[in-house]
Design a protein around this motif. Structure first.
Motif, PDB file in Angstrom:
ATOM      1  N   ALA A  41      -7.328  -6.126   1.180  1.00  0.00           N
ATOM      2  CA  ALA A  41      -7.252  -5.215   0.037  1.00  0.00           C
ATOM      3  C   ALA A  41      -7.435  -5.965  -1.274  1.00  0.00           C
ATOM      4  N   ILE A  42      -6.865  -7.166  -1.371  1.00  0.00           N
ATOM      5  CA  ILE A  42      -7.020  -7.980  -2.572  1.00  0.00           C
ATOM      6  C   ILE A  42      -8.479  -8.381  -2.763  1.00  0.00           C
ATOM      7  N   LEU A 209       6.851  -9.546  -2.784  1.00  0.00           N
ATOM      8  CA  LEU A 209       6.674  -8.250  -2.131  1.00  0.00           C
ATOM      9  C   LEU A 209       7.935  -7.764  -1.442  1.00  0.00           C
ATOM     10  N   GLY A 210       8.110  -6.445  -1.502  1.00  0.00           N
ATOM     11  CA  GLY A 210       9.028  -5.770  -0.612  1.00  0.00           C
ATOM     12  C   GLY A 210       8.301  -5.520   0.701  1.00  0.00           C
ATOM     13  N   ALA A 215      -1.183  -2.894   9.286  1.00  0.00           N
ATOM     14  CA  ALA A 215      -2.072  -1.848   9.794  1.00  0.00           C
ATOM     15  C   ALA A 215      -1.587  -1.395  11.165  1.00  0.00           C
ATOM     16  N   GLY A 216      -1.679  -0.107  11.403  1.00  0.00           N
ATOM     17  CA  GLY A 216      -1.221   0.430  12.681  1.00  0.00           C
ATOM     18  C   GLY A 216       0.242   0.821  12.694  1.00  0.00           C
ATOM     19  N   PHE A 217       0.925   0.639  11.568  1.00  0.00           N
ATOM     20  CA  PHE A 217       2.334   1.015  11.485  1.00  0.00           C
ATOM     21  C   PHE A 217       2.497   2.517  11.733  1.00  0.00           C
ATOM     22  N   ASP A 218       3.395   2.862  12.613  1.00  0.00           N
ATOM     23  CA  ASP A 218       3.652   4.260  12.966  1.00  0.00           C
ATOM     24  C   ASP A 218       5.010   4.676  12.416  1.00  0.00           C
ATOM     25  N   PRO A 219       5.047   5.425  11.310  1.00  0.00           N
ATOM     26  CA  PRO A 219       6.340   5.802  10.720  1.00  0.00           C
ATOM     27  C   PRO A 219       7.175   6.692  11.620  1.00  0.00           C
ATOM     28  N   THR A 240       2.073  -0.535   0.008  1.00  0.00           N
ATOM     29  CA  THR A 240       0.761  -0.509   0.627  1.00  0.00           C
ATOM     30  C   THR A 240      -0.034  -1.723   0.149  1.00  0.00           C
ATOM     31  N   PRO A 241      -1.048  -2.139   0.895  1.00  0.00           N
ATOM     32  CA  PRO A 241      -1.900  -3.224   0.412  1.00  0.00           C
ATOM     33  C   PRO A 241      -2.506  -2.928  -0.953  1.00  0.00           C
ATOM     34  N   ALA A 242      -2.804  -1.664  -1.227  1.00  0.00           N
ATOM     35  CA  ALA A 242      -3.373  -1.305  -2.529  1.00  0.00           C
ATOM     36  C   ALA A 242      -2.397  -1.579  -3.669  1.00  0.00           C
ATOM     37  N   ASP A 243      -1.087  -1.409  -3.423  1.00  0.00           N
ATOM     38  CA  ASP A 243      -0.089  -1.716  -4.445  1.00  0.00           C
ATOM     39  C   ASP A 243      -0.158  -3.191  -4.834  1.00  0.00           C
ATOM     40  N   VAL A 244      -0.292  -4.036  -3.830  1.00  0.00           N
ATOM     41  CA  VAL A 244      -0.349  -5.476  -4.073  1.00  0.00           C
ATOM     42  C   VAL A 244      -1.653  -5.845  -4.788  1.00  0.00           C
ATOM     43  N   ALA A 245      -2.746  -5.271  -4.318  1.00  0.00           N
ATOM     44  CA  ALA A 245      -4.055  -5.584  -4.903  1.00  0.00           C
ATOM     45  C   ALA A 245      -4.105  -5.230  -6.384  1.00  0.00           C
ATOM     46  N   ALA A 246      -3.468  -4.132  -6.768  1.00  0.00           N
ATOM     47  CA  ALA A 246      -3.475  -3.724  -8.172  1.00  0.00           C
ATOM     48  C   ALA A 246      -2.781  -4.766  -9.046  1.00  0.00           C
TER      49      ALA A 246
END
Length: 273
Positions: A41-42, A209-210, A215-219, A240-246
């Motif tokens: 994502a980064i 990071l928290g 990927a593949g995580f099933d809530p 999410t990876p997008a949170d980190v990438a931002a």
């Protein structure tokens, strides 16, 4: 979102005219552990802003797949296959990246042990052999990569060194003592080199990071456990990876040029200390 054209003078006398916010055209970024997950994502986010991205991974197929994805989206990328715990391999990798893309101006130390590969264990029940992989990857890996690219950043008068760390490094984590210690070492290292190279236009920061599920995580696999976990987060969601990438995009940009030596928490409010 496109911004109005503007002119800015950096502390080193450079002028960038008519660029939009977070524009990274002409920059070269090396992202470790970028073949999947947060690293992917980064890499995609930096490429989307115009950076040429070197995708590091220990697996050639993962790196190549990510490079193909960047290129399919119109970006520029190359594979950078190496084990970051191997100093000689890192130096060879950086030399290849700079031959293909140009001098590395952005380093993201993201490579780490996947969450599903980390077992909870009381420190007194571990042995030194258990500690080695955390120390080699989270400390030696960060040192090797930073040592390989930092001199070029200093000579070039601009650079960004970012290390992805963990909230466990800031708050401690029962049954993860060596992991937390190895991540905390990265914070101390980044704070120190920030003071060494700041006058050269190079900033150095950490992102703590928290929980960012893989990927593949099933809530729905364990809803009770998930509910307990979410209660720890004021945002009531995991990362999410997008949170980190931002966050990486901001810290890697010119706009964050006065931010250095810091550990920025991207954790949904899990810890505010």
């Amino acid at each position: 979102m496109q911004q109005q054209a503007w002119v800015r003078h950096s502390t080193h006398g450079r002028r960038r005219i008519g660029v939009s916010m977070f524009d990274m055209a002409g920059r070269v970024a090396l992202v470790t552990g970028a073949g999947q997950g947060v690293g992917a994502a980064i890499a995609a986010a930096l490429a989307a802003r115009g950076a040429a991205v070197a995708v590091n991974d220990v697996f050639t197929d993962r790196a190549a797949s990510m490079v193909a994805a960047v290129e399919a989206a119109g970006g520029r990328a190359c594979t950078a296959v190496a084990d970051v715990t191997d100093e000689a391999a890192v130096r060879a990798m950086v030399a290849d990246v700079e031959r293909i893309l140009g001098p590395v101006g952005i380093l993201v130390n993201n490579a780490g042990i996947p969450a599903d590969g980390i077992a909870l264990q009381r420190f007194t029940e571990t042995v030194p052999a258990d500690w080695d992989r955390f120390i080699r990857l989270n400390i030696h890996g960060v040192l090797h990569c930073t040592h390989a690219v930092l001199p070029g950043m200093v000579v070039g008068g601009w650079g960004r060194v970012l290390t992805i760390t963990s909230d466990s490094a800031r708050t401690g984590e029962a049954n993860l003592a060596v992991y937390a210690a190895s991540k905390a070492a990265g914070i101390g290292f980044i704070r120190s080199i920030a003071k060494e190279v700041g006058r050269s236009g190079v900033t150095c920061n950490c992102i703590a990071l928290g929980t960012v599920p893989p990927a593949g995580f099933d809530p729905g696999a364990d809803p009770d456990r998930l509910a307990r976990q979410l209660r720890l987060y004021p945002t009531r969601r995991l990362g999410t990876p997008a949170d980190v990438a931002a966050a990486v995009v901001w810290l890697a940009s010119d706009e964050a040029g006065w931010v250095t030596g810091q550990t920025i928490a991207v954790n949904g409010g899990f810890s505010t200390s």
